[in-house]
Motif scaffolding. Sequence first.
Motif, PDB file in Angstrom:
ATOM      1  N   ASN A   1     -23.491  23.255  -7.348  1.00 37.50           N
ATOM      2  CA  ASN A   1     -23.102  24.212  -6.317  1.00 37.50           C
ATOM      3  C   ASN A   1     -22.050  25.151  -6.913  1.00 37.50           C
ATOM      4  O   ASN A   1     -20.856  24.900  -6.818  1.00 37.50           O
ATOM      5  CB  ASN A   1     -22.560  23.453  -5.102  1.00 37.50           C
ATOM      6  CG  ASN A   1     -22.483  24.320  -3.888  1.00 37.50           C
ATOM      7  OD1 ASN A   1     -22.850  25.486  -3.920  1.00 37.50           O
ATOM      8  ND2 ASN A   1     -21.999  23.750  -2.807  1.00 37.50           N
TER       9      ASN A   1
ATOM     10  N   CYS B   1     -17.512  25.980  -9.585  1.00 41.54           N
ATOM     11  CA  CYS B   1     -18.201  25.021  -8.721  1.00 41.54           C
ATOM     12  C   CYS B   1     -17.298  24.664  -7.542  1.00 41.54           C
ATOM     13  O   CYS B   1     -16.083  24.793  -7.600  1.00 41.54           O
ATOM     14  CB  CYS B   1     -18.616  23.780  -9.496  1.00 41.54           C
ATOM     15  SG  CYS B   1     -17.282  22.751 -10.075  1.00 41.54           S
ATOM     16  N   THR B   2     -17.905  24.215  -6.467  1.00 45.35           N
ATOM     17  CA  THR B   2     -17.165  23.948  -5.239  1.00 45.35           C
ATOM     18  C   THR B   2     -16.225  22.759  -5.386  1.00 45.35           C
ATOM     19  O   THR B   2     -15.205  22.703  -4.714  1.00 45.35           O
ATOM     20  CB  THR B   2     -18.117  23.703  -4.070  1.00 45.35           C
ATOM     21  OG1 THR B   2     -19.054  22.689  -4.446  1.00 45.35           O
ATOM     22  CG2 THR B   2     -18.862  24.964  -3.714  1.00 45.35           C
TER      23      THR B   2
END
Length: 61
Positions: free
Chosen positions: A31, A49-50
């Motif tokens: 993600n 990325c998250t």
Amino acid sequence: MAKCAICEKGVHFGNAVSHSHRRSNKMWKSNVKSVKVKTEGGAKKMYVCTSCLRSGAVERA
């Protein structure tokens, strides 16, 4: 596919295994978001990325 600029997290490959145990190729995408990040030289757009965003590894501009 983009990689995280902080932790280098990217795409992972493996096998999707069906109920009859037949295997086909599978791809897991991380993600990754394109965000503006504060750096020493000012704000910069990066792929992050998250999980790095949530952990506070980077600060949004």
